[in-house]
Write a protein that holds these residues in place. Structure first.
Motif, mmCIF file in Angstrom:
data_model
loop_
_atom_site.group_PDB
_atom_site.id
_atom_site.type_symbol
_atom_site.label_atom_id
_atom_site.label_comp_id
_atom_site.label_asym_id
_atom_site.label_seq_id
_atom_site.Cartn_x
_atom_site.Cartn_y
_atom_site.Cartn_z
ATOM 1 N N PHE A 29 0.826 -1.204 0.000
ATOM 2 C CA PHE A 29 0.000 0.000 0.000
ATOM 3 C C PHE A 29 0.863 1.259 0.000
ATOM 4 O O PHE A 29 0.603 2.199 -0.752
ATOM 5 C CB PHE A 29 -0.926 -0.003 1.223
ATOM 6 N N VAL A 30 1.911 1.279 0.817
ATOM 7 C CA VAL A 30 2.786 2.446 0.900
ATOM 8 C C VAL A 30 3.512 2.672 -0.419
ATOM 9 O O VAL A 30 3.584 3.805 -0.912
ATOM 10 C CB VAL A 30 3.784 2.282 2.069
ATOM 11 N N VAL A 31 4.027 1.614 -1.011
ATOM 12 C CA VAL A 31 4.764 1.742 -2.272
ATOM 13 C C VAL A 31 3.843 2.208 -3.398
ATOM 14 O O VAL A 31 4.172 3.150 -4.137
ATOM 15 C CB VAL A 31 5.449 0.403 -2.633
ATOM 16 N N ILE A 32 2.681 1.588 -3.534
ATOM 17 C CA ILE A 32 1.747 1.968 -4.597
ATOM 18 C C ILE A 32 1.234 3.385 -4.384
ATOM 19 O O ILE A 32 1.102 4.152 -5.345
ATOM 20 C CB ILE A 32 0.588 0.954 -4.674
ATOM 21 N N THR A 33 0.969 3.766 -3.140
ATOM 22 C CA THR A 33 0.521 5.121 -2.853
ATOM 23 C C THR A 33 1.583 6.148 -3.212
ATOM 24 O O THR A 33 1.270 7.188 -3.804
ATOM 25 C CB THR A 33 0.134 5.245 -1.369
ATOM 26 N N ALA A 34 2.833 5.878 -2.890
ATOM 27 C CA ALA A 34 3.909 6.809 -3.224
ATOM 28 C C ALA A 34 4.037 6.984 -4.737
ATOM 29 O O ALA A 34 4.137 8.113 -5.233
ATOM 30 C CB ALA A 34 5.228 6.312 -2.637
ATOM 31 N N ILE A 35 3.992 5.887 -5.469
ATOM 32 C CA ILE A 35 4.083 5.960 -6.936
ATOM 33 C C ILE A 35 2.879 6.706 -7.505
ATOM 34 O O ILE A 35 3.019 7.556 -8.398
ATOM 35 C CB ILE A 35 4.193 4.548 -7.533
ATOM 36 N N ALA A 36 1.688 6.429 -6.992
ATOM 37 C CA ALA A 36 0.478 7.099 -7.480
ATOM 38 C C ALA A 36 0.520 8.593 -7.208
ATOM 39 O O ALA A 36 0.168 9.398 -8.076
ATOM 40 C CB ALA A 36 -0.761 6.475 -6.837
#
Length: 91
Positions: A29-36
Motif C-alpha cells: 500500500f505504501v509503495v503503490i501510494t507513493a508511486i500514485a
C-alpha cells in the motif's frame, strides 16, 4: 533453564521488521501510494472533464487525486465487508 520460545520479547528480537505480518500487509500500500502520488502531482496541466452534463475545467492532478481517493474508499469498504463476513457465526 532453556528458553521456551514463548517469551514475546525473544520473538520480537528475532523477527526482522519487514517480516512482521502488519508491515508486510502495509508495505505494498505504501509503495503503490507513493508511486500514485508522484504520478498525480506530475500531471499539472488543465483538462476538461465531463461530469454527466456539465463540462468542468480543472487541473489533471485534481481529477486524478479524486479518482485515487474514491478507489481507496472502495478498497476500505470492500476490506471491511470481507472482514465482517469472516467473523459472522454460521447459521
Amino acid at each position: 533453564m532453556a528458553p521456551t520460545g514463548t517469551d514475546p520479547q525473544q520473538h520480537r528480537q528475532r523477527t526482522s521488521f519487514f517480516s512482521r505480518p502488519g508491515v508486510r500487509r502495509v508495505m505494498p500500500f505504501v509503495v503503490i501510494t507513493a508511486i500514485a502520488l508522484v504520478f498525480i502531482f506530475e500531471n499539472r496541466a488543465d483538462t476538461e472533464i465531463r461530469l454527466l452534463i456539465p463540462i468542468v475545467t480543472m487541473p489533471l492532478w485534481g481529477a486524478l487525486l479524486i479518482a485515487w481517493g474514491l478507489g481507496m474508499l472502495a478498497c476500505v469498504v470492500t476490506v471491511r465487508r470481507r472482514r465482517d463476513r469472516k467473523h459472522q457465526k454460521p447459521r
